[in-house]
Design an enzyme around this catalytic site. Structure first.
Site, mmCIF file in Angstrom:
data_model
loop_
_atom_site.group_PDB
_atom_site.id
_atom_site.type_symbol
_atom_site.label_atom_id
_atom_site.label_comp_id
_atom_site.label_asym_id
_atom_site.label_seq_id
_atom_site.Cartn_x
_atom_site.Cartn_y
_atom_site.Cartn_z
ATOM 1 N N ARG A 65 0.139 5.718 -13.093
ATOM 2 C CA ARG A 65 -0.179 5.680 -14.515
ATOM 3 C C ARG A 65 -1.514 5.009 -14.796
ATOM 4 O O ARG A 65 -2.128 5.228 -15.818
ATOM 5 C CB ARG A 65 0.947 4.977 -15.283
ATOM 6 C CG ARG A 65 2.282 5.706 -15.138
ATOM 7 C CD ARG A 65 3.440 4.851 -15.514
ATOM 8 N NE ARG A 65 3.424 3.610 -14.747
ATOM 9 C CZ ARG A 65 4.275 2.627 -14.931
ATOM 10 N NH1 ARG A 65 5.207 2.728 -15.853
ATOM 11 N NH2 ARG A 65 4.192 1.543 -14.188
ATOM 12 N N ASP A 187 15.735 4.992 5.137
ATOM 13 C CA ASP A 187 16.007 3.666 5.668
ATOM 14 C C ASP A 187 15.086 3.567 6.872
ATOM 15 O O ASP A 187 15.344 4.186 7.911
ATOM 16 C CB ASP A 187 17.474 3.537 6.107
ATOM 17 C CG ASP A 187 17.784 2.125 6.572
ATOM 18 O OD1 ASP A 187 16.910 1.514 7.211
ATOM 19 O OD2 ASP A 187 18.894 1.637 6.305
ATOM 20 N N HIS A 188 13.994 2.827 6.722
ATOM 21 C CA HIS A 188 12.944 2.951 7.740
ATOM 22 C C HIS A 188 13.408 2.461 9.115
ATOM 23 O O HIS A 188 12.801 2.802 10.123
ATOM 24 C CB HIS A 188 11.643 2.283 7.294
ATOM 25 C CG HIS A 188 11.679 0.794 7.289
ATOM 26 N ND1 HIS A 188 12.040 0.072 6.184
ATOM 27 C CD2 HIS A 188 11.407 -0.099 8.256
ATOM 28 C CE1 HIS A 188 11.988 -1.209 6.486
ATOM 29 N NE2 HIS A 188 11.611 -1.351 7.721
ATOM 30 N N LYS A 192 12.862 3.999 13.695
ATOM 31 C CA LYS A 192 12.456 3.254 14.890
ATOM 32 C C LYS A 192 13.057 3.901 16.132
ATOM 33 O O LYS A 192 14.245 4.208 16.162
ATOM 34 C CB LYS A 192 12.933 1.788 14.792
ATOM 35 C CG LYS A 192 12.220 0.996 13.706
ATOM 36 C CD LYS A 192 12.766 -0.408 13.646
ATOM 37 C CE LYS A 192 12.203 -1.168 12.461
ATOM 38 N NZ LYS A 192 10.762 -1.433 12.555
ATOM 39 N N GLU A 226 14.077 -13.519 10.395
ATOM 40 C CA GLU A 226 12.682 -13.456 9.958
ATOM 41 C C GLU A 226 12.089 -14.857 9.876
ATOM 42 O O GLU A 226 12.778 -15.788 9.452
ATOM 43 C CB GLU A 226 12.584 -12.853 8.560
ATOM 44 C CG GLU A 226 12.878 -11.389 8.473
ATOM 45 C CD GLU A 226 12.703 -10.904 7.043
ATOM 46 O OE1 GLU A 226 11.582 -10.943 6.536
ATOM 47 O OE2 GLU A 226 13.718 -10.515 6.436
ATOM 48 N N HIS A 250 19.941 -1.536 6.372
ATOM 49 C CA HIS A 250 19.466 -1.527 7.763
ATOM 50 C C HIS A 250 20.564 -1.924 8.764
ATOM 51 O O HIS A 250 20.805 -1.228 9.740
ATOM 52 C CB HIS A 250 18.290 -2.494 7.931
ATOM 53 C CG HIS A 250 17.177 -2.264 6.964
ATOM 54 N ND1 HIS A 250 16.740 -1.005 6.629
ATOM 55 C CD2 HIS A 250 16.410 -3.126 6.248
ATOM 56 C CE1 HIS A 250 15.750 -1.108 5.759
ATOM 57 N NE2 HIS A 250 15.535 -2.382 5.502
HETATM 58 N N1 LIG Z 1 6.265 -2.394 -0.225
HETATM 59 C C1 LIG Z 1 7.059 -2.277 0.821
HETATM 60 O O1 LIG Z 1 6.742 -2.679 1.942
HETATM 61 C C2 LIG Z 1 8.408 -1.637 0.650
HETATM 62 C C3 LIG Z 1 9.312 -1.637 1.742
HETATM 63 C C4 LIG Z 1 10.546 -1.005 1.595
HETATM 64 C C5 LIG Z 1 10.848 -0.387 0.395
HETATM 65 N N2 LIG Z 1 9.965 -0.410 -0.647
HETATM 66 C C6 LIG Z 1 10.337 0.270 -1.883
HETATM 67 O O2 LIG Z 1 9.338 1.233 -2.180
HETATM 68 C C7 LIG Z 1 9.124 1.329 -3.574
HETATM 69 C C8 LIG Z 1 7.657 1.060 -3.863
HETATM 70 O O3 LIG Z 1 7.340 -0.226 -3.397
HETATM 71 P P1 LIG Z 1 5.947 -0.926 -3.733
HETATM 72 O O4 LIG Z 1 5.986 -2.235 -3.090
HETATM 73 O O5 LIG Z 1 4.805 -0.017 -3.438
HETATM 74 O O6 LIG Z 1 6.097 -1.097 -5.301
HETATM 75 P P2 LIG Z 1 5.032 -1.573 -6.354
HETATM 76 O O7 LIG Z 1 3.721 -1.844 -5.675
HETATM 77 O O8 LIG Z 1 5.669 -2.616 -7.176
HETATM 78 O O9 LIG Z 1 4.926 -0.294 -7.296
HETATM 79 C C9 LIG Z 1 4.319 0.914 -6.895
HETATM 80 C C10 LIG Z 1 3.696 1.591 -8.097
HETATM 81 O O10 LIG Z 1 4.705 2.110 -8.941
HETATM 82 C C11 LIG Z 1 4.182 2.249 -10.255
HETATM 83 N N3 LIG Z 1 5.239 1.807 -11.173
HETATM 84 C C12 LIG Z 1 5.579 0.551 -11.532
HETATM 85 N N4 LIG Z 1 6.647 0.560 -12.342
HETATM 86 C C13 LIG Z 1 6.997 1.853 -12.518
HETATM 87 C C14 LIG Z 1 8.015 2.516 -13.251
HETATM 88 N N5 LIG Z 1 8.924 1.853 -13.963
HETATM 89 N N6 LIG Z 1 8.056 3.872 -13.200
HETATM 90 C C15 LIG Z 1 7.156 4.558 -12.481
HETATM 91 N N7 LIG Z 1 6.165 3.987 -11.785
HETATM 92 C C16 LIG Z 1 6.096 2.652 -11.793
HETATM 93 C C17 LIG Z 1 2.923 1.386 -10.315
HETATM 94 O O11 LIG Z 1 1.803 2.251 -10.426
HETATM 95 P P3 LIG Z 1 1.253 2.721 -11.850
HETATM 96 O O12 LIG Z 1 1.387 1.559 -12.772
HETATM 97 O O13 LIG Z 1 -0.155 3.103 -11.564
HETATM 98 O O14 LIG Z 1 2.102 3.884 -12.237
HETATM 99 C C18 LIG Z 1 2.882 0.683 -8.972
HETATM 100 O O15 LIG Z 1 1.569 0.569 -8.450
HETATM 101 C C19 LIG Z 1 10.069 0.308 -4.206
HETATM 102 O O16 LIG Z 1 11.239 0.948 -4.595
HETATM 103 C C20 LIG Z 1 10.376 -0.656 -3.073
HETATM 104 O O17 LIG Z 1 11.647 -1.229 -3.215
HETATM 105 C C21 LIG Z 1 8.767 -1.015 -0.538
#
Ligand SMILES: NC(=O)c1ccc[n+]([C@@H]2O[C@H](COP(=O)([O-])OP(=O)(O)OC[C@H]3O[C@@H](n4cnc5c(N)ncnc54)[C@H](OP(=O)(O)O)[C@@H]3O)[C@@H](O)[C@H]2O)c1
Length: 507
Positions: A65, A187-188, A192, A226, A250
């Site tokens: 967005r 589920d990453h 592995k 961890e 996991h």
């Molecule tokens: N980060 C990790 O290592 C990791 C690991 C395992 C799982 N996950 C899962 O992967 C998903 C993304 O993780 P992330 O860490 O990348 O999240 P994030 O950085 O918090 O959010 C990713 C993007 O989503 C958009 N966003 C925020 N709120 C939103 C909403 N309500 N509806 C639609 N878009 C929205 C934002 O972009 P805009 O504002 O530009 O739209 C934001 O940059 C999450 O569900 C998280 O639980 C993440």
């Protein structure tokens, strides 16, 4: 001692399914400007591209967005020349008009590049956005019927719900726009190699398959420790805790692979059917026996890797006096013929003395005759599956010390993946490629998620209704709360939490 790999017999094919062609497609990454996309998804896609595993023609449409440019999306890594040209950023919201804008951008890309409108949608957005976005995609005409000329698939990140009710609700929302076979719950850990190898190890080795049951196995421990604390994720983690964040997904997936019956074949459905069966056979958690079946903990201040660190409640973003658990230890039982009487111990925690994920299978001891009768304690045999940071399999044996007497020593045969294979591929590479290929084997089916939640729900509810009185109850840099030892049952041999650190430097 070490195992060796027969180079001639090394197979490069995908053992879970037949080889398929990666069809040309668009990878549409929602939340494309987020942490996951930048740290994991773009690098994984770039590696697949370098290895020539991506479709001949593909485009990555990063969607978000806020205003963003492709250079910023790729700012967290080093990318091969030419990869940038495969990425386009589309700034849009998820209103009907916003989806129409995205659809039109995708059509244009397909027209310009001659890519058919096959869409792999990746929901890399916070979980409260999953249902709304999936519905918007369906309503906006970006989901093809599951049987048709073109395909649409949806990858959904963890967490998948926060309890049984919300997981069912999410399933219902997603299933109103997508067919189950179009939904890829990620589920990453399943990406592995060492986790996938659990099945091969069990079902492709005639020395181990016959002894994988209660006749020979004393107990099994599954551990994920961890060093890290909550880091930048307090916002999410403080509402979740380790049981939701690590165990429900996991560790339960690893548990299923260690305990399931052999599948009738290697199809995705056959493997997932067996995981579901073992989840159904889990003995329900008795809320009158918590503890000693489950213990929770939260870290206080302490020292980790020589650094003083704060307690959980003092971390940025954590609620004042938070009751969120950063440590869980759980005893589980499977009431089926194979596993009757064998306890399973699952443990996961943050800010512990070491980092590592492993499964340790401890076998029953031999009767106390021969060596044991002479006062020499022949240890139980163990198989250790090291999952991360190193990937390895160890077999612990008792051997004779050189010399004239029958002195015994513990020895081990070690197989380190990195000695024999290229292990550089990240789990996301494997999973993204499988989703592009349309192979759902390493993704979680809705009934697996729901059964896993339904097993843990009574514990989650019980803990929510009975806030902990003694938090924080373990020091950062320790092995977790002392009470975690109380869940261990005395089986045929004295049992305790294994000191996993002895295998830390094996590879
Ligand atoms: N980060 C990790 O290592 C990791 C690991 C395992 C799982 N996950 C899962 O992967 C998903 C993304 O993780 P992330 O860490 O990348 O999240 P994030 O950085 O918090 O959010 C990713 C993007 O989503 C958009 N966003 C925020 N709120 C939103 C909403 N309500 N509806 C639609 N878009 C929205 C934002 O972009 P805009 O504002 O530009 O739209 C934001 O940059 C999450 O569900 C998280 O639980 C993440």
């Amino acid at each position: 001692m070490s195992f060796s790999v027969d180079e001639k017999n090394r197979s490069s094919s995908n053992f879970f399914g037949s080889k398929r062609v990666a069809e040309d497609c668009l990878l549409i990454i929602f939340g494309g400007s987020g942490d996951l996309a930048k740290r994991k998804l773009f690098p994984a896609l770039a590696n697949l591209w370098v290895k020539k595993q991506m479709p001949e023609k593909f485009k990555i449409i990063a969607v978000g967005r806020k205003p963003m440019d492709v250079d910023a999306l790729l700012s967290m890594g080093k990318y091969p020349e030419g990869f940038r040209e495969h990425i386009q950023y589309v700034q849009t919201d998820y209103s009907p008009a916003g989806i129409a804008k995205l659809k039109s951008a995708c059509h244009q890309v397909c027209k310009d590049t001659d890519i058919p409108p096959n869409y792999l949608h990746y929901l890399a957005v916070p979980p409260d956005g999953y249902a709304e976005l999936a519905k918007a995609l369906h309503d906006g005409g970006m989901v093809h019927p599951s049987k048709g000329k073109y395909w649409s698939r949806l990858i959904v990140e963890k967490p998948y719900g926060r309890d049984l009710e919300s997981a069912i609700e999410l399933d219902e929302s997603l299933l109103s726009g997508f067919a189950e076979k179009q939904i890829y719950r990620i589920d990453h850990y399943l990406g592995k190699e060492s986790v996938q190898n659990l099945l091969v190890f069990r079902f492709a080795n005639s020395v181990f398959e016959p002894i994988w049951n209660h006749h020979y196995i004393d107990h099994i421990q599954i551990n994920a420790s961890e060093f890290l604390g909550v880091e930048e994720r307090a916002d999410y983690f403080d509402k979740s805790g380790v049981l939701r964040d690590m165990v429900q997904n996991h560790l339960m997936q690893i548990f299923c692979l260690v305990t399931m019956e052999p599948p009738v074949n290697l199809s995705a459905e056959a493997i997932r059917d067996e995981k579901v069966k073992v989840l159904r056979a889990l003995r329900p958690i008795d809320v009158n026996a918590i503890p000693p079946m489950a213990v929770r903990g939260q870290y206080g201040p302490g020292e980790v890797k020589g650094q003083q660190v704060k307690g959980y409640r003092d971390e940025k973003g954590v609620a004042h006096g938070s009751s969120t658990e950063t440590f869980v230890a759980l005893r589980m039982h499977i009431d089926n013929l194979r596993w009757s009487g064998v306890p399973f111990y699952l443990r996961s925690g943050k800010r512990l003395a070491r980092k590592g994920t492993e499964v340790v299978v401890t076998f029953k001891k031999l009767p106390n005759v021969l060596f044991n009768a002479r006062g020499q304690n022949a240890q139980s045999n163990r198989i250790v599956f090291k999952i991360q940071p190193q990937e390895a399999i160890l077999l612990e044996l008792t051997s004779k010390n050189p010399g004239q007497s029958f002195e015994l020593s513990d020895t081990s045969m070690n197989f380190c993946y990195s000695d024999h294979f290229d292990t550089s591929a990240d789990a996301y590479e494997r999973l993204l490629l499988d989703a592009i290929l349309g192979d759902p084997t390493l993704f979680v089916r809705s009934d697996e998620t729901e059964l896993s939640w339904s097993f843990l729900d009574p514990l989650l509810r019980h803990w929510a209704e009975h806030p902990p009185r003694m938090f924080p109850n373990y020091r950062s840099g320790s092995n977790g709360p002392d009470e975690a030892s109380d869940i261990i049952l005395p089986t045929e041999q004295p049992t305790h939490w294994i000191d996993f650190s002895k295998w830390d430097n094996i590879c």
